[in-house]
Scaffold this motif. Structure first.
Motif, mmCIF file in Angstrom:
data_model
loop_
_atom_site.group_PDB
_atom_site.id
_atom_site.type_symbol
_atom_site.label_atom_id
_atom_site.label_comp_id
_atom_site.label_asym_id
_atom_site.label_seq_id
_atom_site.Cartn_x
_atom_site.Cartn_y
_atom_site.Cartn_z
ATOM 1 N N ASP A 164 -6.357 10.320 -7.091
ATOM 2 C CA ASP A 164 -7.372 9.269 -7.194
ATOM 3 C C ASP A 164 -6.765 7.894 -6.945
ATOM 4 O OD1 ASP A 164 -9.305 11.135 -7.783
ATOM 5 O OD2 ASP A 164 -9.221 10.801 -9.957
ATOM 6 N N CYS A 165 -5.552 7.695 -7.408
ATOM 7 C CA CYS A 165 -4.873 6.413 -7.220
ATOM 8 C C CYS A 165 -4.596 6.172 -5.727
ATOM 9 C CB CYS A 165 -3.584 6.385 -8.026
ATOM 10 S SG CYS A 165 -2.771 4.782 -8.057
ATOM 11 N N LYS A 166 -4.179 7.214 -5.022
ATOM 12 C CA LYS A 166 -3.941 7.094 -3.582
ATOM 13 C C LYS A 166 -5.225 6.747 -2.843
ATOM 14 C CE LYS A 166 -0.016 10.210 -2.897
ATOM 15 N NZ LYS A 166 0.397 11.457 -2.247
ATOM 16 N N LYS A 167 -6.317 7.438 -3.193
ATOM 17 C CA LYS A 167 -7.609 7.173 -2.560
ATOM 18 C C LYS A 167 -8.066 5.744 -2.824
ATOM 19 C CE LYS A 167 -9.174 11.939 -2.876
ATOM 20 N NZ LYS A 167 -10.083 12.869 -3.565
ATOM 21 N N LEU A 168 -7.847 5.259 -4.037
ATOM 22 C CA LEU A 168 -8.240 3.904 -4.395
ATOM 23 C C LEU A 168 -7.434 2.865 -3.617
ATOM 24 C CD1 LEU A 168 -10.015 2.197 -6.289
ATOM 25 C CD2 LEU A 168 -8.139 2.226 -7.913
ATOM 26 N N LEU A 169 -6.134 3.096 -3.463
ATOM 27 C CA LEU A 169 -5.307 2.175 -2.686
ATOM 28 C C LEU A 169 -5.766 2.096 -1.237
ATOM 29 C CD1 LEU A 169 -1.771 3.057 -4.055
ATOM 30 C CD2 LEU A 169 -2.902 0.850 -4.232
ATOM 31 N N ILE A 170 -6.116 3.245 -0.667
ATOM 32 C CA ILE A 170 -6.589 3.268 0.719
ATOM 33 C C ILE A 170 -7.940 2.559 0.835
ATOM 34 C CG2 ILE A 170 -7.402 4.811 2.557
ATOM 35 C CD1 ILE A 170 -5.246 6.816 1.540
ATOM 36 N N LYS A 171 -8.819 2.794 -0.137
ATOM 37 C CA LYS A 171 -10.156 2.192 -0.117
ATOM 38 C C LYS A 171 -10.104 0.672 -0.296
ATOM 39 C CE LYS A 171 -14.507 2.351 -2.654
ATOM 40 N NZ LYS A 171 -15.186 2.899 -3.835
ATOM 41 N N GLU A 172 -9.202 0.181 -1.151
ATOM 42 C CA GLU A 172 -9.139 -1.245 -1.453
ATOM 43 C C GLU A 172 -8.420 -2.064 -0.387
ATOM 44 O OE1 GLU A 172 -7.441 -1.686 -5.318
ATOM 45 O OE2 GLU A 172 -9.353 -1.312 -6.310
ATOM 46 N N ASN A 173 -7.749 -1.409 0.555
ATOM 47 C CA ASN A 173 -7.002 -2.119 1.585
ATOM 48 C C ASN A 173 -7.435 -1.673 2.981
ATOM 49 O OD1 ASN A 173 -5.001 -3.621 -0.120
ATOM 50 N ND2 ASN A 173 -4.599 -1.543 -0.806
ATOM 51 N N PRO A 174 -8.697 -1.967 3.356
ATOM 52 C CA PRO A 174 -9.148 -1.550 4.689
ATOM 53 C C PRO A 174 -8.451 -2.375 5.772
ATOM 54 C CG PRO A 174 -10.798 -2.916 3.664
ATOM 55 C CD PRO A 174 -9.721 -2.683 2.630
ATOM 56 N N GLY A 175 -8.177 -1.739 6.876
ATOM 57 C CA GLY A 175 -7.537 -2.440 7.987
ATOM 58 C C GLY A 175 -6.031 -2.531 7.872
ATOM 59 N N CYS A 176 -5.481 -2.060 6.788
ATOM 60 C CA CYS A 176 -4.025 -2.083 6.588
ATOM 61 C C CYS A 176 -3.483 -0.656 6.693
ATOM 62 C CB CYS A 176 -3.665 -2.653 5.213
ATOM 63 S SG CYS A 176 -4.181 -4.344 4.989
ATOM 64 N N GLU A 177 -2.251 -0.554 7.134
ATOM 65 C CA GLU A 177 -1.627 0.763 7.215
ATOM 66 C C GLU A 177 -0.934 1.059 5.888
ATOM 67 O OE1 GLU A 177 1.968 3.021 9.553
ATOM 68 O OE2 GLU A 177 1.225 1.137 10.349
ATOM 69 N N ILE A 178 -1.370 2.104 5.220
ATOM 70 C CA ILE A 178 -0.777 2.503 3.949
ATOM 71 C C ILE A 178 -0.078 3.836 4.135
ATOM 72 C CG2 ILE A 178 -1.214 3.106 1.552
ATOM 73 C CD1 ILE A 178 -3.581 1.246 1.610
ATOM 74 N N THR A 179 1.193 3.886 3.754
ATOM 75 C CA THR A 179 1.961 5.114 3.816
ATOM 76 C C THR A 179 2.515 5.416 2.436
ATOM 77 O OG1 THR A 179 3.927 3.894 4.502
ATOM 78 C CG2 THR A 179 2.593 4.872 6.245
ATOM 79 N N PHE A 180 2.717 6.696 2.173
ATOM 80 C CA PHE A 180 3.270 7.137 0.897
ATOM 81 C C PHE A 180 4.558 7.882 1.185
ATOM 82 C CE2 PHE A 180 -1.346 6.970 0.407
ATOM 83 C CZ PHE A 180 -1.452 6.119 -0.680
ATOM 84 N N LYS A 181 5.631 7.497 0.470
ATOM 85 C CA LYS A 181 6.929 8.130 0.664
ATOM 86 C C LYS A 181 7.494 8.551 -0.684
ATOM 87 C CE LYS A 181 8.108 5.409 4.725
ATOM 88 N NZ LYS A 181 9.053 4.459 5.316
ATOM 89 N N ILE A 182 8.127 9.722 -0.687
ATOM 90 C CA ILE A 182 8.791 10.216 -1.891
ATOM 91 C C ILE A 182 10.241 9.827 -1.824
ATOM 92 C CG2 ILE A 182 9.409 12.262 -3.222
ATOM 93 C CD1 ILE A 182 6.912 13.601 -2.066
ATOM 94 N N GLU A 183 10.718 9.155 -2.836
ATOM 95 C CA GLU A 183 12.121 8.709 -2.877
ATOM 96 C C GLU A 183 12.762 9.148 -4.165
ATOM 97 O OE1 GLU A 183 12.119 4.506 -2.305
ATOM 98 O OE2 GLU A 183 11.360 4.691 -0.286
#
Length: 52
Positions: free
Chosen positions: A33-52
């Motif tokens: 849900d947190c990932k979906k919210l980040l994508i929804k709140e930042n339209p037009g921006c490229e959002i990537t998720f990385k495991i470190e």
């Protein structure tokens, strides 16, 4: 055997934004849900998720 902790970071246009698991815990929601919210709140921006 010691477990190595990994974190999921969200990057907004290539810049480190937030640690997703901690943000989800702080807001009492699931990681998905947190990932979906980040994508929804930042339209037009490229959002990537990385495991470190």
């Amino acid at each position: 055997m010691k477990w190595k902790k990994k974190k999921i970071w969200a990057y907004l246009d290539g810049k480190k934004l937030v640690e997703v698991v901690q943000a989800a815990l702080d807001n009492n929601m699931t990681v998905g849900d947190c990932k979906k919210l980040l994508i929804k709140e930042n339209p037009g921006c490229e959002i990537t998720f990385k495991i470190e």
